[in-house]
Design a protein around this motif. Structure first.
Motif, short mmCIF file in Angstrom:
data_model
loop_
_atom_site.label_atom_id
_atom_site.label_comp_id
_atom_site.label_asym_id
_atom_site.label_seq_id
_atom_site.Cartn_x
_atom_site.Cartn_y
_atom_site.Cartn_z
N VAL A 126 -3.10 9.67 7.25
CA VAL A 126 -2.03 8.77 7.67
C VAL A 126 -1.03 8.68 6.52
CG1 VAL A 126 -1.43 6.49 8.56
CG2 VAL A 126 -3.69 7.44 9.04
N GLU A 127 0.16 9.23 6.75
CA GLU A 127 1.22 9.18 5.74
C GLU A 127 2.21 8.09 6.13
OE1 GLU A 127 5.36 11.08 4.61
OE2 GLU A 127 4.01 12.44 5.69
N TYR A 128 2.46 7.17 5.21
CA TYR A 128 3.38 6.08 5.53
C TYR A 128 4.10 5.59 4.28
CZ TYR A 128 -0.81 3.25 4.34
OH TYR A 128 -1.92 2.69 3.74
N VAL A 129 5.13 4.83 4.49
CA VAL A 129 6.09 4.36 3.50
C VAL A 129 6.95 5.54 3.04
CG1 VAL A 129 6.56 3.00 1.45
CG2 VAL A 129 4.45 2.59 2.71
N THR A 163 -7.54 9.10 5.17
CA THR A 163 -6.85 9.22 3.89
C THR A 163 -5.46 8.61 4.03
OG1 THR A 163 -8.01 11.25 3.23
CG2 THR A 163 -5.88 10.82 2.18
N ARG A 164 -5.16 7.64 3.16
CA ARG A 164 -3.85 7.00 3.14
C ARG A 164 -2.98 7.76 2.14
NH1 ARG A 164 -7.54 2.79 4.25
NH2 ARG A 164 -6.67 1.02 5.41
N GLU A 165 -1.80 8.19 2.57
CA GLU A 165 -1.00 9.07 1.71
C GLU A 165 0.47 8.65 1.67
OE1 GLU A 165 -2.39 12.93 1.42
OE2 GLU A 165 -0.43 13.91 1.42
N TYR A 166 1.05 8.78 0.50
CA TYR A 166 2.46 8.51 0.25
C TYR A 166 3.09 9.82 -0.23
CZ TYR A 166 6.51 5.92 -1.71
OH TYR A 166 7.76 5.44 -2.00
N GLU A 239 9.23 8.08 -12.44
CA GLU A 239 7.94 7.44 -12.72
C GLU A 239 8.10 5.93 -12.79
OE1 GLU A 239 4.11 6.96 -12.85
OE2 GLU A 239 5.06 8.92 -12.55
N ALA A 240 9.20 5.46 -13.36
CA ALA A 240 9.44 4.02 -13.43
C ALA A 240 9.60 3.43 -12.03
CB ALA A 240 10.70 3.74 -14.26
N MET A 241 10.30 4.13 -11.15
CA MET A 241 10.48 3.65 -9.78
C MET A 241 9.15 3.65 -9.02
SD MET A 241 13.50 2.54 -9.16
CE MET A 241 13.21 1.81 -10.76
N MET A 242 8.34 4.68 -9.28
CA MET A 242 7.06 4.73 -8.59
C MET A 242 6.14 3.60 -9.08
SD MET A 242 7.25 6.81 -6.20
CE MET A 242 5.54 6.48 -5.70
N ASP A 243 6.24 3.25 -10.36
CA ASP A 243 5.47 2.09 -10.85
C ASP A 243 5.91 0.83 -10.12
OD1 ASP A 243 4.03 3.63 -12.63
OD2 ASP A 243 5.28 3.15 -14.37
N PHE A 259 -0.88 10.01 -3.74
CA PHE A 259 0.57 10.08 -3.90
C PHE A 259 0.91 11.55 -4.11
CE2 PHE A 259 -0.10 5.63 -4.90
CZ PHE A 259 1.03 5.00 -4.41
N TYR A 260 1.63 12.13 -3.16
CA TYR A 260 1.89 13.57 -3.16
C TYR A 260 3.35 13.81 -3.50
CZ TYR A 260 1.43 18.46 -1.69
OH TYR A 260 1.39 19.84 -1.65
#
Length: 581
Positions: A126-129, A163-166, A239-243, A259-260
């Motif tokens: 399941v890919e979301y956000v 599997t939860r995926e972004y 990386e800062a935005m992903m944090d 996180f892909y």
């Protein structure tokens, strides 16, 4: 325990016996035979369409099949009455003992009651956000995050391995714009006065990132050419935005398994491998597309492109994967990403997109169908927009974000539990009005409060019973004399509990977690109705003075309601309330 599945199994076994006895022809397919609640509860407890769906293949009148089936089913001790309705529907009434047994099953199984085997351990991604890492998550992302997370939990509850995926969109031009925007904040941190050109991101959320970059590199990039700093600042900013995004998701109670990175597809041969797979199947070719609808020959320039023959897998037109200048289209990495999912061995894929991605649906489904040779289904769920209101007026944008209301704005206003529940009070493809005042109201019109109040009421009963010296632990309540639950209102409550396993399966089959929220609202309504009946009928009160056995039976019913509410709220990612404040 799934009472509807049990009775359906009885119907199928009876039909099989009728076939063996020669009352029905052999070779009939029973897959479309259903057992479900009748539309009108006055008609019975359950209804089956068996006679209707078997009449044509059996070459018999549906009523003849129905009458024969009714006679056979009536022999089972669980069935107290069978009525043939209309042209051949069967309405069944079940014994009270069966419904009373549901209460015991709920208490024995706890919040695992209703946990199904529909998935049979099949792997689903399941890919979301999957928001661009260029700023905080906004309210539209919030709805997608809640929907996707609840859907993942629902499928897990139904027996899938989830599997939860972004998918991090860090491979496109937007991350270069992010880097330039952060660089401006970096110069600002060094005391320079800067202006943000059109197309950059002026939100205050980048101030801290610019300051962090200054601390990390000092004056190294000040007044340097873009070629010196762009690549490194892009990585730093992403990386800062992903944090920030991970922190936002955590505040909402969402945690991803994977996180892909889209960037990992470039320069690694992954895009080429995916397209080579399609090429080996004769689905990649050089060609010229027809003009888009509405274009005239004067404003349309035909160009030779590398195309994916997506029309071979249900799309409306073929899609370009490489531009005439040799660069990839945006669709090429999307194909490669889904190829990677197929290669990872998932049995089913689900993508949760915003409503503005409707044009992606057919092309992505075509790509996955081609890449998996039709083996792996892809379901794409679109989440519609959310309209925010406060004090009767549209809620204004976030000053920090600059252009939109953020996820944190919403969660800080009402909390994660309210946010999550309200986001699931409409089907994903329907518009949702989110009124900050109404979602905090203590009224029946507020489904969050109404469901939580039911759970809190049960907790209150349990506390009062314990204070009165009545044992109300689950082990004791499971052994209570449930035959004492003989009032029609109590049996009706047990019937509603029995619907939960079937509801889970139905919602999981259709990938619709909002059905869980709807069911919980109905269950809470039935419980509040039973509670109120106790004001007029003393025998329905959960605490029966000087009658421990009756009290424990009635509290067992209330406790079963709380268990199912807790299980449903668990799927939605909401913490059950123990008391209302």
């Amino acid at each position: 325990m799934n009472l509807f599945a049990d009775i359906r199994a009885l119907v199928i076994d009876t039909l099989t016996a009728m076939t063996q006895a020669g009352d029905l022809p052999g070779g009939l397919n029973f897959d479309n035979v259903t057992v479900e609640p009748p539309r009108d509860p006055a008609h019975g407890d359950m209804a089956t369409n068996a006679a209707m769906v078997l009449a044509k293949p059996a070459g018999r009148k549906p009523r003849d099949i129905a009458e024969a089936l009714a006679g056979a089913l009536a022999q089972d001790d669980r069935i107290t009455a069978v009525d043939v309705a209309g042209p051949g529907f069967l309405n069944l009434r079940l014994s009270d003992a069966l419904w009373q047994g549901v209460v015991g099953a709920v208490l024995s199984e706890g919040t695992d009651f209703g946990r199904g085997t529909l998935g049979q351990g099949r792997r689903v991604n399941v890919e979301y956000v999957s928001a661009n890492p260029t700023g905080p998550l906004h309210v539209g992302h919030t709805r997608g995050a809640v929907f996707g997370d609840a859907l993942a939990s629902l499928l897990d509850f139904a027996g899938y391995e989830v599997t939860r995926e972004y998918y991090i969109n860090d491979g496109g031009a937007q991350v270069d714009v992010l880097a330039r925007s952060v660089y401006l904040r970096y110069l600002e941190a060094h005391g320079q006065v800067v202006a943000f050109p059109d197309g950059t991101y002026p939100g205050d959320y980048l101030i801290e990132v610019g300051e962090a970059l200054m601390r990390a590199v000092g004056e190294r990039y000040v007044d340097e050419d873009e070629g010196v700093w762009l690549a490194e600042v892009r990585d730093f900013a992403t990386e800062a935005m992903m944090d920030l995004i991970r922190a936002d998701l955590k505040a909402l109670g969402v945690e991803m398994d994977v996180f892909y990175s889209e960037k990992s597809l470039y320069g690694t041969g992954k895009i080429e491998a995916a397209l080579e797979d399609l090429k080996s199947k004769g689905l990649i070719y050089e060609g010229v597309l027809e003009p888009p609808k509405g274009k005239t020959p004067e404003d349309w320039e035909p160009r030779q492109q590398t195309l994916f023959k997506s029309t071979a897998h249900g799309d409306d037109v073929d899609r370009p994967v490489m531009k005439s200048d040799g660069s990839w289209t945006y669709f090429a990495p999307d194909i490669a990403y889904h190829y990677d999912k197929v290669q990872r061995g998932f049995d089913m894929l689900i993508d949760v997109f915003g409503a503005d991605h409707g044009g992606y649906v057919k092309r992505m489904k075509a790509a996955v169908s081609a890449l998996s040779d039709g083996r792996v289904p892809l379901d794409i769920k679109l989440t519609q927009l959310v309209k925010l209101f406060k004090n009767g007026e549209p809620f204004k944008m976030s000053k920090r974000a600059g252009t939109f209301v953020t996820l944190r704005d919403v969660v800080d206003q009402v909390g994660p539990d309210v946010t999550r529940f309200v986001m699931l009070t409409r089907k994903n493809d329907a518009m949702l009005d989110f009124d900050f005042d109404k979602v905090l109201e203590q009224s029946r019109e507020n489904p969050v409060f109404y469901v939580q109040y039911a759970h809190a009421r049960v907790a209150s009963v349990m506390r009062k019973a314990a204070e009165a010296g009545i044992a109300v632990d689950d082990a004791t309540l499971t052994g209570a004399d449930l035959a004492l639950l003989d009032h029609e209102a109590e049996i009706a409550m047990a019937r509603k509990l029995a619907e939960w396993p079937r509801l889970v399966e139905t919602a999981a089959r259709s990938n619709e977690p909002h059905r869980v929220a709807f069911y919980l609202y109905e269950l809470a309504g039935d419980f509040h109705g039973l509670w109120n009946k106790g004001n007029d009928v003393p025998g329905l009160r959960f605490l029966q003075e000087d009658d421990v056995a009756a009290s424990q039976a009635k509290i067992a019913l209330a406790r079963a309601v709380a268990v199912v509410i807790a299980a449903g709220l668990g799927i939605l990612g909401v913490t059950p309330a123990q008391e209302m404040r």
